[in-house]
Scaffold this motif. Structure first.
Motif, PDB file in Angstrom:
ATOM      1  N   VAL A   8     -34.813 -27.213 -17.109  1.00 33.50           N
ATOM      2  CA  VAL A   8     -33.872 -26.147 -17.935  1.00 33.50           C
ATOM      3  C   VAL A   8     -32.735 -27.997 -18.034  1.00 33.50           C
ATOM      4  CG1 VAL A   8     -31.369 -25.091 -17.618  1.00 33.50           C
ATOM      5  CG2 VAL A   8     -33.821 -24.715 -16.516  1.00 33.50           C
ATOM      6  N   ARG A   9     -32.470 -27.784 -19.657  1.00 27.90           N
ATOM      7  CA  ARG A   9     -31.453 -28.804 -19.603  1.00 27.90           C
ATOM      8  C   ARG A   9     -29.862 -28.439 -20.410  1.00 27.90           C
ATOM      9  NH1 ARG A   9     -29.199 -32.906 -21.271  1.00 27.90           N
ATOM     10  NH2 ARG A   9     -29.704 -34.190 -22.487  1.00 27.90           N
ATOM     11  N   VAL A  36     -29.738 -24.736 -22.312  1.00 23.45           N
ATOM     12  CA  VAL A  36     -28.547 -24.091 -22.351  1.00 23.45           C
ATOM     13  C   VAL A  36     -27.324 -24.210 -22.431  1.00 23.45           C
ATOM     14  CG1 VAL A  36     -28.617 -24.224 -20.020  1.00 23.45           C
ATOM     15  CG2 VAL A  36     -27.768 -22.099 -20.665  1.00 23.45           C
ATOM     16  N   ALA A  37     -26.103 -23.757 -23.115  1.00 21.48           N
ATOM     17  CA  ALA A  37     -24.797 -24.983 -23.643  1.00 21.48           C
ATOM     18  C   ALA A  37     -24.126 -23.350 -23.344  1.00 21.48           C
ATOM     19  CB  ALA A  37     -25.350 -24.597 -25.227  1.00 21.48           C
ATOM     20  N   GLU A  38     -22.842 -24.067 -22.732  1.00 20.41           N
ATOM     21  CA  GLU A  38     -21.468 -23.654 -22.971  1.00 20.41           C
ATOM     22  C   GLU A  38     -20.886 -23.770 -24.289  1.00 20.41           C
ATOM     23  OE1 GLU A  38     -20.070 -22.160 -20.030  1.00 20.41           O
ATOM     24  OE2 GLU A  38     -21.900 -22.660 -19.375  1.00 20.41           O
ATOM     25  N   LEU A  60     -25.703 -18.506 -23.817  1.00 19.79           N
ATOM     26  CA  LEU A  60     -26.544 -19.185 -25.361  1.00 19.79           C
ATOM     27  C   LEU A  60     -27.731 -19.927 -23.985  1.00 19.79           C
ATOM     28  CD1 LEU A  60     -23.082 -20.685 -26.380  1.00 19.79           C
ATOM     29  CD2 LEU A  60     -23.815 -18.321 -27.076  1.00 19.79           C
ATOM     30  N   ALA A  61     -28.599 -19.178 -25.025  1.00 21.35           N
ATOM     31  CA  ALA A  61     -29.991 -20.053 -24.495  1.00 21.35           C
ATOM     32  C   ALA A  61     -31.599 -20.309 -25.041  1.00 21.35           C
ATOM     33  CB  ALA A  61     -29.806 -19.711 -22.872  1.00 21.35           C
ATOM     34  N   LEU A 165     -29.408 -15.875 -15.992  1.00 20.26           N
ATOM     35  CA  LEU A 165     -30.181 -16.833 -16.641  1.00 20.26           C
ATOM     36  C   LEU A 165     -31.350 -16.687 -16.311  1.00 20.26           C
ATOM     37  CD1 LEU A 165     -31.162 -18.664 -19.100  1.00 20.26           C
ATOM     38  CD2 LEU A 165     -30.376 -20.706 -18.138  1.00 20.26           C
ATOM     39  N   ASP A 166     -31.108 -17.523 -14.793  1.00 23.31           N
ATOM     40  CA  ASP A 166     -31.982 -17.732 -13.809  1.00 23.31           C
ATOM     41  C   ASP A 166     -33.243 -16.294 -13.421  1.00 23.31           C
ATOM     42  OD1 ASP A 166     -31.141 -19.482 -12.401  1.00 23.31           O
ATOM     43  OD2 ASP A 166     -30.542 -19.328 -10.896  1.00 23.31           O
TER      44      ASP A 166
END
Ligand code: BT5
Length: 247
Positions: A8-9, A36-38, A60-61, A165-166
């Protein structure tokens, strides 16, 4: 269960998580990369549409999958992520979205999430699929892009984006092997059929070369939408579908 590992980046800001993962995919990175981004400065929907999301508000992933399937099965790759996200919302937020074919999650008819699958090819061979999801969690105020978010759904429980997300990744891993075998893809199509709100609806279908209306009557074993139109029964593998009001 898929035996690989997610890598995960995380970004505070990126153009688009799909674009990032697609670029890495073209460089040959292994299946399992997740971005994944804020915030996205150039978040994308399908057909050059935009995906809007205020900084920090939503999930957002994008994930990279390398299944042994054909370009025609792209919508089933979307389905793996859409079904996982719907299950994660039910488990963590007590919200049970339904699917709108091919790529949305709806709650009470409003869009909660959208999925974008983009393929990487080697000639005509599918080498990888990037599946991105924008899931509205907590817009400050009304959802300006239209649609809804988890915190606006009556009776929903507060959720942490990381836990969401997890949970999605765990559920994607569980269905991921289904993409490699025809029987598995049929099982995925069955699951989409059971959970798809598009069936029974009057729809307008827009494909690259044509547009038609009809009644969505089924999902076939390959996951295509079956539409009974005035000109007969049509199978839709890739297209933009709008639910219309009943006549
Ligand atoms: C989709 O496209 O629904 C796919 C959206 C995928 C977004 C994710 S975010 C992470 C990853 N990185 C990306 O750059 N993209 C993916 P489509 O079916 O074309 O719907 C797009 C339309 O939905 C827009 O034209 C708006 O009308 C509407 N929309 C935009 N933002 C929205 C939002 N946050 N919630 C609900 N609707 C939205």
């Amino acid at each position: 269960m898929w035996a690989g590992a997610w890598v995960v980046r995380r970004f505070t800001e990126v153009g688009s998580t799909n674009t990032y993962v697609l670029e890495r995919a073209r460089q040959g990175v292994a299946e399992g990369l997740v971005a994944v981004a804020e915030h996205q400065t150039a978040g994308r929907g399908r057909l050059d549409r935009r995906w809007e999301s205020p900084p920090g508000a939503n999930l957002l992933a994008s994930v990279l999958l390398r299944p042994r399937c054909e370009a025609d099965d792209l919508h089933l790759c979307s389905a793996v992520v859409a079904l996982a996200a719907a299950d994660a919302c039910a488990e963590l937020a007590a919200v049970e979205p339904v699917l709108k074919w091919p790529n949305d999650l709806l709650v009470n008819g409003s869009k909660l999430a959208g999925v974008l699958a983009e393929a990487e090819f080697d000639g005509s061979r599918l080498r990888g699929v990037v599946v991105g999801i924008g899931l509205n969690v907590a817009w400050p105020g009304p959802v300006e892009a239209g649609g809804t978010c988890l915190v606006h759904v009556e009776g929903s429980k507060p959720v942490d984006k990381g836990a969401l997300l997890d949970s999605i990744l765990e559920k994607v891993a569980r269905r991921r092997p289904l993409l490699d075998e025809q029987a598995g893809r049929r099982a995925l199509a069955d699951e989409v059929r059971r959970r798809c709100a598009t069936i029974g609806q009057r729809v307008r279908v827009t494909m690259p070369a044509e547009e038609f209306t009809g009644v969505a009557s089924d999902i076939d074993d390959a996951g295509h939408l079956v539409v009974d139109s005035e000109s007969g029964r049509r199978l839709v593998g890739a297209g933009d579908v709008v639910h219309l009001r009943p006549e």
